[in-house]
Scaffold this motif. Structure first.
Motif, PDB file in Angstrom:
ATOM      1  N   VAL A 143       0.865  -1.179   0.000  1.00 44.14           N
ATOM      2  CA  VAL A 143       0.000   0.000   0.000  1.00 44.14           C
ATOM      3  C   VAL A 143       0.898   1.225   0.000  1.00 44.14           C
ATOM      4  O   VAL A 143       1.854   1.299   0.767  1.00 44.14           O
ATOM      5  CB  VAL A 143      -0.905   0.022   1.262  1.00 44.14           C
ATOM      6  N   GLY A 144       0.603   2.169  -0.889  1.00 42.24           N
ATOM      7  CA  GLY A 144       1.434   3.364  -0.936  1.00 42.24           C
ATOM      8  C   GLY A 144       0.833   4.444  -1.802  1.00 42.24           C
ATOM      9  O   GLY A 144      -0.237   4.283  -2.396  1.00 42.24           O
ATOM     10  N   ARG A 145       1.567   5.555  -1.901  1.00 41.34           N
ATOM     11  CA  ARG A 145       1.138   6.715  -2.688  1.00 41.34           C
ATOM     12  C   ARG A 145       2.098   6.858  -3.867  1.00 41.34           C
ATOM     13  O   ARG A 145       3.318   6.759  -3.710  1.00 41.34           O
ATOM     14  CB  ARG A 145       1.164   7.975  -1.838  1.00 41.34           C
ATOM     15  N   ILE A 146       1.569   7.109  -5.053  1.00 43.02           N
ATOM     16  CA  ILE A 146       2.382   7.255  -6.254  1.00 43.02           C
ATOM     17  C   ILE A 146       3.097   8.607  -6.201  1.00 43.02           C
ATOM     18  O   ILE A 146       2.463   9.644  -5.982  1.00 43.02           O
ATOM     19  CB  ILE A 146       1.514   7.168  -7.521  1.00 43.02           C
ATOM     20  N   THR A 147       4.432   8.568  -6.413  1.00 43.09           N
ATOM     21  CA  THR A 147       5.205   9.807  -6.446  1.00 43.09           C
ATOM     22  C   THR A 147       5.657  10.161  -7.849  1.00 43.09           C
ATOM     23  O   THR A 147       5.827  11.338  -8.147  1.00 43.09           O
ATOM     24  CB  THR A 147       6.439   9.708  -5.524  1.00 43.09           C
ATOM     25  N   GLN A 148       5.878   9.166  -8.690  1.00 38.70           N
ATOM     26  CA  GLN A 148       6.271   9.407 -10.081  1.00 38.70           C
ATOM     27  C   GLN A 148       5.604   8.379 -10.966  1.00 38.70           C
ATOM     28  O   GLN A 148       5.471   7.216 -10.576  1.00 38.70           O
ATOM     29  CB  GLN A 148       7.787   9.311 -10.276  1.00 38.70           C
ATOM     30  N   VAL A 149       5.212   8.814 -12.168  1.00 35.10           N
ATOM     31  CA  VAL A 149       4.573   7.921 -13.133  1.00 35.10           C
ATOM     32  C   VAL A 149       5.439   7.868 -14.384  1.00 35.10           C
ATOM     33  O   VAL A 149       5.771   8.914 -14.950  1.00 35.10           O
ATOM     34  CB  VAL A 149       3.150   8.421 -13.487  1.00 35.10           C
ATOM     35  N   HIS A 150       5.829   6.664 -14.763  1.00 37.32           N
ATOM     36  CA  HIS A 150       6.575   6.457 -16.000  1.00 37.32           C
ATOM     37  C   HIS A 150       5.725   5.604 -16.930  1.00 37.32           C
ATOM     38  O   HIS A 150       4.604   5.227 -16.583  1.00 37.32           O
ATOM     39  CB  HIS A 150       7.918   5.779 -15.717  1.00 37.32           C
ATOM     40  N   GLU A 151       6.270   5.279 -18.092  1.00 34.94           N
ATOM     41  CA  GLU A 151       5.483   4.538 -19.088  1.00 34.94           C
ATOM     42  C   GLU A 151       5.066   3.158 -18.582  1.00 34.94           C
ATOM     43  O   GLU A 151       3.912   2.773 -18.694  1.00 34.94           O
ATOM     44  CB  GLU A 151       6.292   4.391 -20.377  1.00 34.94           C
ATOM     45  N   ASN A 152       6.008   2.393 -18.033  1.00 37.02           N
ATOM     46  CA  ASN A 152       5.704   1.031 -17.579  1.00 37.02           C
ATOM     47  C   ASN A 152       5.839   0.840 -16.071  1.00 37.02           C
ATOM     48  O   ASN A 152       5.450  -0.200 -15.546  1.00 37.02           O
ATOM     49  CB  ASN A 152       6.619   0.023 -18.279  1.00 37.02           C
ATOM     50  N   PHE A 153       6.419   1.827 -15.386  1.00 33.60           N
ATOM     51  CA  PHE A 153       6.689   1.672 -13.958  1.00 33.60           C
ATOM     52  C   PHE A 153       6.173   2.874 -13.178  1.00 33.60           C
ATOM     53  O   PHE A 153       5.968   3.958 -13.721  1.00 33.60           O
ATOM     54  CB  PHE A 153       8.196   1.504 -13.707  1.00 33.60           C
ATOM     55  N   LEU A 154       5.991   2.664 -11.879  1.00 26.52           N
ATOM     56  CA  LEU A 154       5.560   3.712 -10.954  1.00 26.52           C
ATOM     57  C   LEU A 154       6.533   3.747  -9.789  1.00 26.52           C
ATOM     58  O   LEU A 154       7.036   2.703  -9.362  1.00 26.52           O
ATOM     59  CB  LEU A 154       4.166   3.407 -10.392  1.00 26.52           C
TER      60      LEU A 154
END
Length: 110
Positions: free
Chosen positions: A70-81
C-alpha cells in the motif's frame, strides 16, 4: 437344463430417428451462449476496467498492488511507478501490478 431358465430373445427395437442434427446444433449454440455470458464476457469486462484504471493512474493516487503493498504514487513512468510506501521509502513497481486505487485519505487511516 433349459426348463429352469427361460431363453432370452432380443426384441425388435424402433429404427433410429433421423433429424437429430438440428437439435444437436441448437444444443451446441445454447452451450456457447452460456459460456459467453458466464465466462468470456465478464472476464473481458474486468480486463477492460483494469486497463482503464492502470491508464488513468496519476501522481498522488493511493494504491494497493497485487502483492499487498500500500502506498502513494510519487512518479509515473510509461511502464513503472514510484510508490512511497513509508516516509522516505520509495519502491518501483510495474503499472500492471496495481490491483486497486484507494480513496483519498486511506493511508492516514492506516
Amino acid at each position: 437344463m433349459n426348463f429352469l431358465i427361460s431363453d432370452a430373445y432380443a426384441q425388435q427395437g424402433q429404427p433410429p430417428a433421423g433429424g437429430g442434427m438440428i437439435e444437436f446444433l441448437i444444443m451446441i449454440g445454447v452451450f456457447f451462449a452460456i459460456m459467453y455470458f458466464l465466462i468470456i464476457r465478464p472476464q473481458s469486462k474486468r480486463a477492460k476496467e483494469h486497463k482503464n484504471m492502470v491508464d488513468n493512474l496519476s501522481k498522488g493516487d493511493e494504491i494497493v498492488t497485487n502483492g499487498g503493498l500500500v502506498g502513494r504514487i510519487t512518479q509515473v513512468h510509461e511502464n513503472f511507478l514510484k510508490v512511497e510506501a513509508s516516509n522516505g521509502v520509495e519502491l518501483v513497481v510495474q503499472r500492471q501490478s496495481v490491483a486497486a486505487v484507494l480513496p483519498k485519505g486511506t493511508l492516514k487511516d492506516l
